[in-house]
Design a protein around this motif. Structure first.
Motif, mmCIF file in Angstrom:
data_model
loop_
_atom_site.group_PDB
_atom_site.id
_atom_site.type_symbol
_atom_site.label_atom_id
_atom_site.label_comp_id
_atom_site.label_asym_id
_atom_site.label_seq_id
_atom_site.Cartn_x
_atom_site.Cartn_y
_atom_site.Cartn_z
ATOM 1 N N SER A 28 -81.564 60.646 5.597
ATOM 2 C CA SER A 28 -80.499 59.669 5.442
ATOM 3 C C SER A 28 -80.119 59.697 3.966
ATOM 4 C CB SER A 28 -80.996 58.283 5.846
ATOM 5 O OG SER A 28 -79.974 57.337 5.685
ATOM 6 N N SER A 29 -78.849 59.886 3.681
ATOM 7 C CA SER A 29 -78.392 60.045 2.299
ATOM 8 C C SER A 29 -77.003 59.461 2.123
ATOM 9 C CB SER A 29 -78.319 61.533 1.926
ATOM 10 O OG SER A 29 -79.564 62.167 2.050
ATOM 11 N N ALA A 30 -76.645 59.278 0.865
ATOM 12 C CA ALA A 30 -75.273 58.907 0.518
ATOM 13 C C ALA A 30 -74.490 60.191 0.295
ATOM 14 C CB ALA A 30 -75.258 58.053 -0.743
ATOM 15 N N LEU A 31 -73.237 60.189 0.656
ATOM 16 C CA LEU A 31 -72.367 61.345 0.483
ATOM 17 C C LEU A 31 -72.096 61.600 -0.994
ATOM 18 C CD1 LEU A 31 -70.404 63.339 2.073
ATOM 19 C CD2 LEU A 31 -68.636 61.670 1.482
ATOM 20 N N ALA A 32 -72.247 62.834 -1.416
ATOM 21 C CA ALA A 32 -71.921 63.226 -2.789
ATOM 22 C C ALA A 32 -70.499 63.793 -2.811
ATOM 23 C CB ALA A 32 -72.905 64.277 -3.288
ATOM 24 N N GLY A 33 -69.756 63.518 -3.867
ATOM 25 C CA GLY A 33 -68.419 64.094 -4.035
ATOM 26 C C GLY A 33 -67.302 63.356 -3.331
ATOM 27 N N PHE A 34 -67.510 62.098 -3.000
ATOM 28 C CA PHE A 34 -66.499 61.292 -2.298
ATOM 29 C C PHE A 34 -65.127 61.419 -2.956
ATOM 30 C CE2 PHE A 34 -64.076 57.427 -1.691
ATOM 31 C CZ PHE A 34 -64.267 57.102 -0.365
ATOM 32 N N ARG A 35 -65.065 61.323 -4.261
ATOM 33 C CA ARG A 35 -63.787 61.308 -4.988
ATOM 34 C C ARG A 35 -63.057 62.646 -5.009
ATOM 35 N NH1 ARG A 35 -65.817 58.333 -10.389
ATOM 36 N NH2 ARG A 35 -67.649 59.572 -9.973
ATOM 37 N N TYR A 36 -63.787 63.721 -4.775
ATOM 38 C CA TYR A 36 -63.224 65.052 -4.996
ATOM 39 C C TYR A 36 -62.742 65.758 -3.735
ATOM 40 C CZ TYR A 36 -65.688 63.961 -9.229
ATOM 41 O OH TYR A 36 -66.139 63.331 -10.356
ATOM 42 N N HIS A 37 -62.900 65.135 -2.601
ATOM 43 C CA HIS A 37 -62.520 65.772 -1.332
ATOM 44 C C HIS A 37 -61.687 64.795 -0.508
ATOM 45 C CE1 HIS A 37 -65.043 69.116 -2.457
ATOM 46 N NE2 HIS A 37 -65.975 68.255 -2.799
ATOM 47 N N ALA A 38 -61.618 64.969 0.789
ATOM 48 C CA ALA A 38 -60.703 64.196 1.635
ATOM 49 C C ALA A 38 -61.188 62.803 2.014
ATOM 50 C CB ALA A 38 -60.399 64.994 2.905
ATOM 51 N N ALA A 39 -62.374 62.407 1.577
ATOM 52 C CA ALA A 39 -62.912 61.108 1.995
ATOM 53 C C ALA A 39 -61.971 59.954 1.658
ATOM 54 C CB ALA A 39 -64.293 60.889 1.381
ATOM 55 N N ASN A 76 -71.614 79.019 -2.748
ATOM 56 C CA ASN A 76 -71.187 77.966 -3.657
ATOM 57 C C ASN A 76 -71.707 78.279 -5.065
ATOM 58 O OD1 ASN A 76 -71.370 75.421 -5.199
ATOM 59 N ND2 ASN A 76 -70.612 74.497 -3.296
ATOM 60 N N PRO A 77 -70.814 78.406 -6.050
ATOM 61 C CA PRO A 77 -71.245 78.792 -7.395
ATOM 62 C C PRO A 77 -72.031 77.709 -8.132
ATOM 63 C CG PRO A 77 -68.918 78.267 -7.389
ATOM 64 C CD PRO A 77 -69.376 78.224 -5.948
ATOM 65 N N HIS A 78 -72.017 76.475 -7.649
ATOM 66 C CA HIS A 78 -72.691 75.368 -8.324
ATOM 67 C C HIS A 78 -74.049 75.034 -7.729
ATOM 68 C CE1 HIS A 78 -68.940 74.769 -10.404
ATOM 69 N NE2 HIS A 78 -68.324 74.711 -9.231
ATOM 70 N N ASP A 79 -74.279 75.439 -6.474
ATOM 71 C CA ASP A 79 -75.521 75.062 -5.796
ATOM 72 C C ASP A 79 -75.824 76.058 -4.683
ATOM 73 O OD1 ASP A 79 -77.649 73.828 -4.523
ATOM 74 O OD2 ASP A 79 -76.588 71.951 -4.129
ATOM 75 N N ALA A 80 -76.906 76.794 -4.826
ATOM 76 C CA ALA A 80 -77.289 77.802 -3.827
ATOM 77 C C ALA A 80 -77.672 77.179 -2.492
ATOM 78 C CB ALA A 80 -78.451 78.642 -4.360
ATOM 79 N N ASN A 81 -78.024 75.886 -2.477
ATOM 80 C CA ASN A 81 -78.399 75.197 -1.238
ATOM 81 C C ASN A 81 -77.293 74.274 -0.732
ATOM 82 O OD1 ASN A 81 -81.052 76.233 -0.966
ATOM 83 N ND2 ASN A 81 -81.765 74.825 -2.545
ATOM 84 N N ALA A 82 -76.075 74.465 -1.172
ATOM 85 C CA ALA A 82 -74.979 73.553 -0.840
ATOM 86 C C ALA A 82 -74.774 73.422 0.672
ATOM 87 C CB ALA A 82 -73.686 74.016 -1.493
ATOM 88 N N VAL A 83 -74.634 72.165 1.095
ATOM 89 C CA VAL A 83 -74.329 71.833 2.491
ATOM 90 C C VAL A 83 -73.200 70.815 2.448
ATOM 91 C CG1 VAL A 83 -75.176 70.846 4.656
ATOM 92 C CG2 VAL A 83 -76.729 72.214 3.217
ATOM 93 N N SER A 84 -72.054 71.192 2.993
ATOM 94 C CA SER A 84 -70.915 70.269 3.006
ATOM 95 C C SER A 84 -70.894 69.480 4.304
ATOM 96 C CB SER A 84 -69.596 71.030 2.831
ATOM 97 O OG SER A 84 -69.345 71.848 3.941
ATOM 98 N N LEU A 85 -70.179 68.359 4.281
ATOM 99 C CA LEU A 85 -70.001 67.501 5.446
ATOM 100 C C LEU A 85 -68.513 67.348 5.693
ATOM 101 C CD1 LEU A 85 -72.650 65.149 4.145
ATOM 102 C CD2 LEU A 85 -72.705 65.916 6.497
ATOM 103 N N SER A 86 -68.099 67.599 6.928
ATOM 104 C CA SER A 86 -66.683 67.484 7.298
ATOM 105 C C SER A 86 -66.537 66.552 8.483
ATOM 106 C CB SER A 86 -66.117 68.858 7.664
ATOM 107 O OG SER A 86 -66.171 69.721 6.563
ATOM 108 N N TRP A 87 -65.373 65.946 8.555
ATOM 109 C CA TRP A 87 -64.989 65.054 9.646
ATOM 110 C C TRP A 87 -63.618 65.505 10.115
ATOM 111 C CZ3 TRP A 87 -60.898 61.501 9.906
ATOM 112 C CH2 TRP A 87 -60.958 60.553 10.945
ATOM 113 N N HIS A 88 -63.495 65.881 11.375
ATOM 114 C CA HIS A 88 -62.225 66.352 11.932
ATOM 115 C C HIS A 88 -61.581 67.413 11.036
ATOM 116 C CE1 HIS A 88 -62.113 63.408 15.204
ATOM 117 N NE2 HIS A 88 -62.656 62.581 14.333
ATOM 118 N N GLU A 89 -62.370 68.398 10.668
ATOM 119 C CA GLU A 89 -61.925 69.544 9.861
ATOM 120 C C GLU A 89 -61.476 69.158 8.451
ATOM 121 O OE1 GLU A 89 -59.269 72.077 12.040
ATOM 122 O OE2 GLU A 89 -60.523 71.998 13.836
#
Length: 128
Positions: A35-46, A67-80
């Motif tokens: 369970s986590s808080a979403l990172a990058g709220f301001r920079y994407h479609a949230a 991902n050039p900033h994080d080798a373990n990057a996992v993004s979260l999308s909602w309705h594409e």
């Protein structure tokens, strides 16, 4: 957000679920592994879709191996629409599981009009 202990516990729970086959043996059972808080709220479609989001909405977890900033990057999308990322300090176990094809799912677990954007969306990752 997960504390260090909670992160280790969630990582251990994920490992146990994957190792014992719980994640695929009983699809009706949901084992929350993080369970986590979403990172990058301001920079994407949230911000664009904020009014449409609901607790319980499914989120798509996607590995971003290049991902050039994080080798373990996992993004979260909602309705594409990309909402943001699993926080860097909490994404290693999820990246590991996704890289191995484990059936991990995510959903919105909390929405808040908090003044800090990093606390507006919380999500749960679970294995079915």
């Amino acid at each position: 957000m997960c504390s260090g202990f909670a992160t280790r516990l969630a990582s251990s729970a994920l490992w146990v679920a994957l190792w014992t086959g719980v994640a695929s043996a009983q699809p009706a059972v949901r084992l929350v592994v993080q369970s986590s808080a979403l990172a990058g709220f301001r920079y994407h479609a949230a911000t664009d879709v904020w009014e449409e989001l609901r607790i319980g909405d499914a989120l798509l977890l996607e590995r971003e191996r290049d991902n050039p900033h994080d080798a373990n990057a996992v993004s979260l999308s909602w309705h594409e629409r990309k909402l943001g990322y699993v926080p860097r300090r909490e994404n290693a176990a999820l990246a590991w599981g996704l890289d191995r094809g484990e059936p991990l799912r995510a959903r919105i677990s909390r929405l808040s009009q908090h003044p800090n954007p990093a606390r507006r969306i919380e999500f749960e990752v679970y294995a079915e």
